[in-house]
Write an enzyme that holds these catalytic residues in place. Structure first.
Site, short mmCIF file in Angstrom:
data_model
loop_
_atom_site.label_atom_id
_atom_site.label_comp_id
_atom_site.label_asym_id
_atom_site.label_seq_id
_atom_site.Cartn_x
_atom_site.Cartn_y
_atom_site.Cartn_z
N HIS A 39 0.90 -1.06 -0.09
CA HIS A 39 -0.14 -0.08 0.02
C HIS A 39 1.00 1.38 -0.12
CE1 HIS A 39 -2.32 -3.29 1.55
NE2 HIS A 39 -3.48 -2.74 1.29
N HIS A 270 -4.05 3.23 -3.30
CA HIS A 270 -4.38 2.78 -2.09
C HIS A 270 -3.37 1.55 -1.75
CE1 HIS A 270 -6.18 0.88 1.64
NE2 HIS A 270 -6.42 0.01 0.83
N GLU A 419 -18.32 -3.51 24.48
CA GLU A 419 -17.58 -4.84 24.60
C GLU A 419 -16.34 -4.79 23.69
OE1 GLU A 419 -20.77 -4.71 24.05
OE2 GLU A 419 -21.72 -5.56 25.77
N HIS A 481 -29.25 -14.47 25.03
CA HIS A 481 -28.34 -14.55 25.96
C HIS A 481 -27.62 -15.73 26.53
CE1 HIS A 481 -29.84 -10.36 26.15
NE2 HIS A 481 -28.92 -10.30 27.32
C1 LIG Z 1 -11.76 -4.31 9.88
C2 LIG Z 1 -11.09 -4.18 8.53
N1 LIG Z 1 -12.24 -4.25 7.40
C3 LIG Z 1 -11.63 -4.06 6.15
C4 LIG Z 1 -10.23 -3.97 5.83
C5 LIG Z 1 -9.50 -3.95 4.34
N2 LIG Z 1 -9.12 -2.56 4.33
C6 LIG Z 1 -8.07 -2.11 4.26
S1 LIG Z 1 -7.74 -0.72 4.33
C7 LIG Z 1 -9.26 -0.48 3.95
C8 LIG Z 1 -9.94 1.05 3.64
C9 LIG Z 1 -8.91 1.91 3.11
O1 LIG Z 1 -9.30 3.36 3.33
P1 LIG Z 1 -8.56 4.23 4.29
O2 LIG Z 1 -8.68 3.52 5.70
O3 LIG Z 1 -9.22 5.55 4.33
O4 LIG Z 1 -6.94 4.13 4.09
P2 LIG Z 1 -6.35 4.76 2.73
O5 LIG Z 1 -6.84 4.09 1.47
O6 LIG Z 1 -6.84 6.35 2.99
O7 LIG Z 1 -5.09 4.51 3.02
C10 LIG Z 1 -10.07 -1.37 4.03
C11 LIG Z 1 -11.54 -1.58 3.95
C12 LIG Z 1 -9.35 -3.80 7.05
N3 LIG Z 1 -8.05 -3.78 7.00
N4 LIG Z 1 -9.98 -4.13 7.99
#
Ligand SMILES: Cc1ncc(C[n+]2csc(CCOP(=O)(O)OP(=O)(O)O)c2C)c(N)n1
Ligand SMILES: [Mg+2]
Length: 673
Positions: A39, A270, A419, A481
């Site tokens: 990334h 990304h 939680e 529960h």
């Molecule tokens: C709980 C979770 N859901 C999904 C992902 C997969 N995932 C990695 S980064 C991302 C989103 C990217 O957007 P952002 O957080 O704004 O990061 P940017 O692209 O700006 O670096 C997702 C959905 C993850 N890592 N964790």
């Protein structure tokens, strides 16, 4: 105290802010390019922010990554791992070399896909599941305040910085953790929000119209907005944050993939390699004429200077530590060592002797409270809590003062109905060091904590979850529960101890084990309903430590072995009596912790399970997993579907979890043989 000075211009003369930031960008691009995966966008976008933070604000010394009073830095947006690896390499941490970066995302490289705790010094927590790092940071900031209240400004006086992304803040866990941080006024928590408006699917406007600043402000945070590519503005915001009275969120407007000619500002930046053409274009745009992975020596030495910037502060701290009263120094060292005091074993043995003599009929949640009275007197590091079920979980002992906004000298946290946040905050407290967090909720809500429990197991952290109301035995609250599959689901998590003690004695033993386990989290499944004491003969030995043990031998040759946990051990003993009355030898094995049993040598395991005998397992839960102990010919007495709402004794009868049914199942199998 010894916070670094915060001048508005970079203190490093040899390289400009831009050159320093570009070295991060270049390493990120090159490493992702070499791995053909990763990334680049986030490190390229946040390089300017990270540069200001590391060169002017973060209190750290790369030559002593474990310095207890260092500021913590959490990269919650773990997909941007190259930002962290670049910073750790550039500032001179021993643990990440340029070669490691060249082997980004390859087997054995500390530069894993996402930062993993324990892979290299300077990685404060494992991140990747979005929102977790941010919630860990709340735990770290809370631990800092709690330890500050115990040991004073002189020894504990640091901040927790976080880089969080859109995704971190979209995740529900961010609500739980950030609202509690706001309530508790954790003003040493400073979040740098990578406000780039991009996530994987495209613009965040596809899915989100939240005014994040208003949201955080409503939680009680101090918020501000800056241009994330303007070092002066970033420094000014961080400067203001130093004297905040509330947690701080600085929204840094950035361009994802900053510098990449075509991909900057798009979701294409990304999570994939930029490609040769784009990398060349970025080098030109950033005015970075150097070869792949090449960092000019003047820029590298400027970074190394930054890595050493905290050395004097660290040395001063060492002098202060040397100057405090010896008793304080000793208790500080004890807390950080993570060892439980030697007195615990004696105190627990005395408790067990008393319990075996008194034979109380109590719920194991009550037994846990009794154990905790002894534990908390002997182990000053424990910090308890509950997610709004204090009176049900019984995790608050008599003399535990409550940790409240601005008052951190307590030992009990009202986590509220949060939680997931609670479990992640506990991970952060454990990672910070100096405290042993334990907490409470209902076992059925382990599902709400599961992602954080999994990370505790992955990170080898000692957190202890007291999870009560552990079966249909909770009765009238009904199937919503009543946990069914939860024990099986928790047992499936590697490196997690799932304990289900049968009585007050086993509960005390389980507490002692959980506290001594420095590298494993524990879930303790405890009953709501009263249970008799089954361990009526005292031994100092911790029988639960083997995970399973022979509780009651057969009279005469054993034909049947009953295996049971928790509240069903009582039923197993009664089933044994039924068989013995018919002159059928039957033994009872109590299995409070499968994971510990699996660690015993083969002889012990085989002997205990006695292959020649008919096996009947009894557990008021899903059969999933019991096959391995009962084999194809054994019987399982437990749940095959969801429970129901009724007084618990009726439920046990209605679902056939009775001594008679267990004895019948054994007899039916004996007849077949
Ligand atoms: C709980 C979770 N859901 C999904 C992902 C997969 N995932 C990695 S980064 C991302 C989103 C990217 O957007 P952002 O957080 O704004 O990061 P940017 O692209 O700006 O670096 C997702 C959905 C993850 N890592 N964790
Ligand atoms: Mg984003």
């Amino acid at each position: 105290m010894d916070s670094p000075p915060t001048p508005q211009a970079s203190p490093i003369s040899k390289a400009t802010d831009q050159e320093l930031a570009n070295s991060i960008r270049a390493l990120a691009m090159d490493a992702v390019e070499a791995a053909k995966s990763g990334h680049p966008g986030m490190p390229m976008g946040m390089a300017d922010v990270a540069t200001v933070l590391f060169t002017r604000f973060l209190k750290f010394d790369s030559s002593d990554p474990a310095w207890p009073d260092r500021d913590r830095f959490v990269l919650s947006a773990g997909h941007g791992s190259m930002l962290l690896y670049a910073l750790l390499y550039l500032t001179g941490y021993h643990g990440i070399t340029l070669d490691d970066i060249k082997r980004f995302r390859q087997l054995g490289s500390p530069c894993a896909g996402h930062p993993e705790y324990g892979h290299a010094p300077g990685i404060e927590t494992t991140t990747g599941p979005l929102g977790q790092g941010l919630a860990n940071a709340v735990g770290m900031a809370l631990a800092e305040r709690v330890l500050n209240a115990r040991f004073g400004d002189c020894l504990v006086d640091h901040k927790t910085y976080v880089i969080a992304s859109d995704g971190d803040l979209m995740e529900g866990i961010s609500h739980e953790a950030c609202s509690l941080a706001g309530h508790l006024k954790l003003n040493r928590l400073i979040v740098l929000y990578d406000d780039n408006g991009i996530s994987i699917d495209g613009s965040t406007s596809l899915t989100d119209s939240t005014d994040t600043l208003m949201r955080l402000e409503a939680y009680g945070w101090a918020v501000s907005r800056v241009d994330g590519h303007d070092p002066k503005a970033i420094a000014a915001a961080l400067d203001a944050a130093q004297s905040a009275t509330r947690p701080v969120l600085i929204a840094c407007k950035t361009v994802i993939g900053f510098g990449a000619p075509k991909r900057a500002g798009t979701s294409k930046a990304h999570g994939e390699a930029l490609g040769a053409e784009e990398v060349t274009g970025a080098r030109a745009a950033l005015n970075w004429p150097y070869a792949a992975f090449e960092i000019p020596s003047d820029i590298l030495s400027a970074w190394r200077e930054t890595g050493a910037r905290g050395q004097n502060g660290r040395k001063d701290w060492g002098l202060r530590l040397g100057g405090v009263a010896p008793a304080l120094r000793e208790s500080f060292a004890n807390a950080l060592s993570g060892d439980v005091p030697g007195g615990l074993a004696l105190a627990m043995a005395a408790l067990k002797a008393k319990l075996s003599a008194d034979k109380p009929t109590v719920a194991t949640r009550k037994a846990s409270e009794m154990a905790l009275e002894v534990v908390n007197a002997a182990v000053p590091e424990t910090v308890g809590g509950s997610a709004d079920l204090t009176g049900s979980n019984l995790t608050k002992t008599k003399n535990d003062p409550v940790i409240a906004p601005g008052t951190y000298a307590g030992r009990f946290i009202h986590y509220g109905v949060r939680e997931h946040g609670m479990a992640a905050i506990m991970n952060g407290m454990a990672l910070h060091g100096g405290l042993i967090p334990y907490s409470g909720t209902f076992l059925v809500f382990s599902d709400y904590c599961r992602p954080s429990i999994r990370l505790a197991a992955l990170m080898k952290q000692r957190v202890i979850h007291v999870m009560t109301h552990d079966s249909i035995g909770l009765g009238e609250d009904g199937p919503t529960h009543q946990p069914i599959e939860h024990l099986a689901a928790l047992r499936a998590i590697p490196n997690l101890l799932v304990m289900r003690p049968a009585d007050a004695v086993e509960t005390a033993e389980c507490w002692e084990i959980a506290l001594k386990e420095k590298t494993r989290p524990t879930v303790m499944a405890l009953s709501r309903q009263n249970l008799p004491t089954v361990r009526i003969e005292h031994t100092d030995r911790n029988l639960s430590a083997r995970g399973a043990y022979l509780l009651k031998e057969s009279d005469g040759p054993a034909q049947v072995t009953f295996l049971a946990t928790g509240s069903e051990v009582e039923i197993a003993l009664a089933a044994r009596d039924i068989l013995q009355r018919r002159n059928i030898g039957a033994r009872v094995v109590s299995m409070p912790c499968w994971e510990l049993f699996e660690l015993q040598d083969a002889d012990y395991r085989v002997q205990l399970l006695d292959p020649a005998s008919v096996k009947v397992a009894i557990e008021a839960a899903s059969p999933f997993g019991w096959e391995r102990y009962i084999g194809p010919s054994g019987a399982f007495i437990g749940m095959r579907g969801f429970g129901a709402s009724a007084p618990y004794k009726e439920l046990y009868k209605a679902f056939g979890i009775t001594a008679e049914a267990a004895a019948e199942a054994a007899l039916a199998r004996l007849k077949k043989e």
